[in-house]
Design a protein around this motif. Structure first.
Motif, short mmCIF file in Angstrom:
data_model
loop_
_atom_site.label_atom_id
_atom_site.label_comp_id
_atom_site.label_asym_id
_atom_site.label_seq_id
_atom_site.Cartn_x
_atom_site.Cartn_y
_atom_site.Cartn_z
N PHE A 80 -49.95 5.94 -59.41
CA PHE A 80 -48.77 5.38 -60.05
C PHE A 80 -49.07 5.05 -61.51
CE2 PHE A 80 -46.35 1.68 -61.50
CZ PHE A 80 -45.05 2.14 -61.31
N LYS A 81 -50.20 4.38 -61.74
CA LYS A 81 -50.53 4.00 -63.11
C LYS A 81 -50.96 5.19 -63.96
CE LYS A 81 -52.94 0.52 -65.79
NZ LYS A 81 -53.58 -0.81 -65.75
N ALA A 82 -51.78 6.07 -63.39
CA ALA A 82 -52.30 7.20 -64.15
C ALA A 82 -51.20 8.14 -64.63
CB ALA A 82 -53.32 7.97 -63.31
N GLY A 83 -50.15 8.32 -63.82
CA GLY A 83 -49.08 9.24 -64.19
C GLY A 83 -47.82 8.56 -64.67
N HIS A 84 -47.91 7.27 -64.93
CA HIS A 84 -46.72 6.48 -65.25
C HIS A 84 -45.94 7.03 -66.44
CE1 HIS A 84 -44.55 3.06 -67.13
NE2 HIS A 84 -44.32 2.71 -65.89
N ASP A 85 -46.64 7.34 -67.52
CA ASP A 85 -45.96 7.75 -68.75
C ASP A 85 -45.37 9.15 -68.67
OD1 ASP A 85 -46.57 5.32 -69.82
OD2 ASP A 85 -48.27 6.02 -71.00
N LYS A 86 -45.71 9.89 -67.64
CA LYS A 86 -45.18 11.24 -67.47
C LYS A 86 -43.89 11.26 -66.65
CE LYS A 86 -49.80 13.32 -67.68
NZ LYS A 86 -50.81 14.14 -66.95
N ARG A 87 -43.53 10.11 -66.09
CA ARG A 87 -42.34 10.03 -65.25
C ARG A 87 -41.24 9.25 -65.96
NH1 ARG A 87 -46.55 8.84 -61.53
NH2 ARG A 87 -46.14 6.63 -61.87
N THR A 88 -39.99 9.49 -65.56
CA THR A 88 -38.88 8.70 -66.07
C THR A 88 -38.89 7.34 -65.41
OG1 THR A 88 -37.35 9.41 -64.32
CG2 THR A 88 -37.53 10.82 -66.29
N SER A 89 -38.10 6.42 -65.94
CA SER A 89 -38.00 5.09 -65.34
C SER A 89 -37.49 5.16 -63.90
CB SER A 89 -37.07 4.20 -66.17
OG SER A 89 -37.68 3.86 -67.39
N GLU A 90 -36.54 6.03 -63.68
CA GLU A 90 -36.00 6.16 -62.33
C GLU A 90 -37.06 6.69 -61.37
OE1 GLU A 90 -32.12 7.99 -59.96
OE2 GLU A 90 -32.30 8.19 -62.14
N GLU A 91 -37.85 7.65 -61.82
CA GLU A 91 -38.93 8.17 -60.98
C GLU A 91 -39.99 7.11 -60.72
OE1 GLU A 91 -38.79 12.91 -62.28
OE2 GLU A 91 -39.99 11.47 -63.43
N ASN A 92 -40.30 6.32 -61.76
CA ASN A 92 -41.26 5.23 -61.57
C ASN A 92 -40.74 4.20 -60.59
OD1 ASN A 92 -43.48 5.98 -63.19
ND2 ASN A 92 -42.43 5.34 -65.05
N TYR A 93 -39.44 3.91 -60.68
CA TYR A 93 -38.86 2.95 -59.74
C TYR A 93 -38.96 3.48 -58.31
CZ TYR A 93 -35.54 0.42 -56.91
OH TYR A 93 -34.98 -0.28 -55.88
N GLU A 94 -38.59 4.72 -58.11
CA GLU A 94 -38.61 5.29 -56.77
C GLU A 94 -40.01 5.29 -56.19
OE1 GLU A 94 -36.86 9.11 -57.25
OE2 GLU A 94 -34.79 8.35 -57.37
N MET A 95 -41.00 5.64 -57.01
CA MET A 95 -42.39 5.67 -56.53
C MET A 95 -42.88 4.25 -56.24
SD MET A 95 -45.74 7.43 -58.27
CE MET A 95 -47.32 7.43 -57.40
N ALA A 96 -42.61 3.32 -57.14
CA ALA A 96 -43.05 1.95 -56.95
C ALA A 96 -42.41 1.33 -55.72
CB ALA A 96 -42.74 1.11 -58.19
N ASN A 97 -41.13 1.55 -55.56
CA ASN A 97 -40.44 0.98 -54.41
C ASN A 97 -40.96 1.58 -53.11
OD1 ASN A 97 -38.23 -0.81 -53.51
ND2 ASN A 97 -37.36 1.08 -52.71
N SER A 98 -41.24 2.88 -53.12
CA SER A 98 -41.78 3.55 -51.94
C SER A 98 -43.15 2.98 -51.57
CB SER A 98 -41.90 5.05 -52.21
OG SER A 98 -42.50 5.72 -51.11
N LEU A 99 -44.00 2.73 -52.57
CA LEU A 99 -45.31 2.15 -52.31
C LEU A 99 -45.19 0.74 -51.76
CD1 LEU A 99 -47.46 3.29 -55.38
CD2 LEU A 99 -47.31 4.30 -53.11
N PHE A 100 -44.24 -0.02 -52.31
CA PHE A 100 -44.05 -1.39 -51.84
C PHE A 100 -43.61 -1.41 -50.38
CE2 PHE A 100 -41.66 -5.22 -51.02
CZ PHE A 100 -42.46 -6.21 -51.57
N VAL A 101 -42.64 -0.57 -50.05
CA VAL A 101 -42.12 -0.52 -48.69
C VAL A 101 -43.20 -0.09 -47.70
CG1 VAL A 101 -40.50 0.69 -47.16
CG2 VAL A 101 -39.73 -0.16 -49.39
N LYS A 102 -44.04 0.84 -48.12
CA LYS A 102 -45.05 1.39 -47.22
C LYS A 102 -46.25 0.47 -47.04
CE LYS A 102 -47.76 5.58 -46.33
NZ LYS A 102 -48.05 6.96 -46.78
#
Length: 242
Positions: A80-102
């Motif tokens: 998540f952190k390593a690729g953060h700047d390569k993703r849009t805010s929406e993509e970062n939100y989706e990934m972060a939320n998915s990690l939190f839920v899991k």
């Protein structure tokens, strides 16, 4: 000085220490393998995680202890952190939320052991995507601060990742170092394990992406002695170069 006795014909390479640190330590996996073999049970967790073979042995050990979710969360947060700047805010939100839920929520399928205040803090950082500067799906072609910050921020999981790293370091990794699995790991690290050294003299050699994030304690506001990195990106041992 040391005396070396060989059982077969071989060649010895003589190299200055500064050149060894500047060039050879940039080769992916080389420094980790060198340190793990030399330090043995005094190796640090980040050394084992940096090398593909040693990491595989540790992952197998952790799985047998039924604690594999800790490493999976660690690497997911790393990605998540390593690729953060390569993703849009929406993509970062989706990934972060998915990690939190899991991994972090109370009903997570692979819940890791995090303090309640830390779980709450991570949730709040993720939810900033909704409350700061823009709403989900905002147009990132604008020059808004939301676009520049790419919420949720790159440090969303930093404290949680530090917590899990330390749990692994004090628990599973400590037991691993004094287990038959660790001996088997050392046996899998031959002195000349295949490495890509074709560009060893180049200033721009391939090193582990975002390697500075491998030990998450490096990003904490330190209340302990720092674990700084050499200019080449290779970690130091107890604050001293190897």
């Amino acid at each position: 000085r040391a005396t070396l006795t060989t059982t077969t014909r071989c060649m010895l390479l003589r190299i200055r220490q500064e050149e060894f640190l500047r060039s050879w330590c940039k080769v992916q996996g080389f420094r980790a393998q060198f340190l793990v073999r030399i330090l043995g049970s005094n190796s640090r967790l980040e050394h084992v995680l940096e090398h593909n073979l040693s990491r595989a042995h540790f992952e197998e050990f952790v799985d047998k202890e039924h604690a594999g979710e800790n490493l999976r969360f660690y690497w997911s947060a790393y990605d998540f952190k390593a690729g953060h700047d390569k993703r849009t805010s929406e993509e970062n939100y989706e990934m972060a939320n998915s990690l939190f839920v899991k991994y972090c929520s109370h009903d997570a399928d692979e819940q890791v052991n995090l303090p309640e205040h830390m779980v709450k803090s991570v949730r709040e950082k993720i939810d900033k995507y909704y409350t700061e500067n823009a709403s989900p799906g905002a147009d990132e072609t604008t020059g808004s601060s939301e676009r520049k910050q790419r919420h949720p921020s790159a440090d969303t999981f930093d404290e949680a990742r530090i917590e899990i790293f330390e749990l692994l370091e004090k628990g599973a990794f400590y037991r691993f170092k004094f287990s038959p699995a660790f001996v088997a790991m050392l046996g899998s690290l031959p002195a000349y394990n295949p490495l890509d050294v074709s560009d060893v003299n180049s200033e721009e050699m391939a090193i582990r992406p975002a390697g500075k994030f491998l030990n998450p304690k490096l990003t904490r506001q330190r209340s302990r002695p720092s674990l700084d990195y050499l200019p080449s990106g290779a970690p130091m041992v107890n604050g001293q170069s190897d």
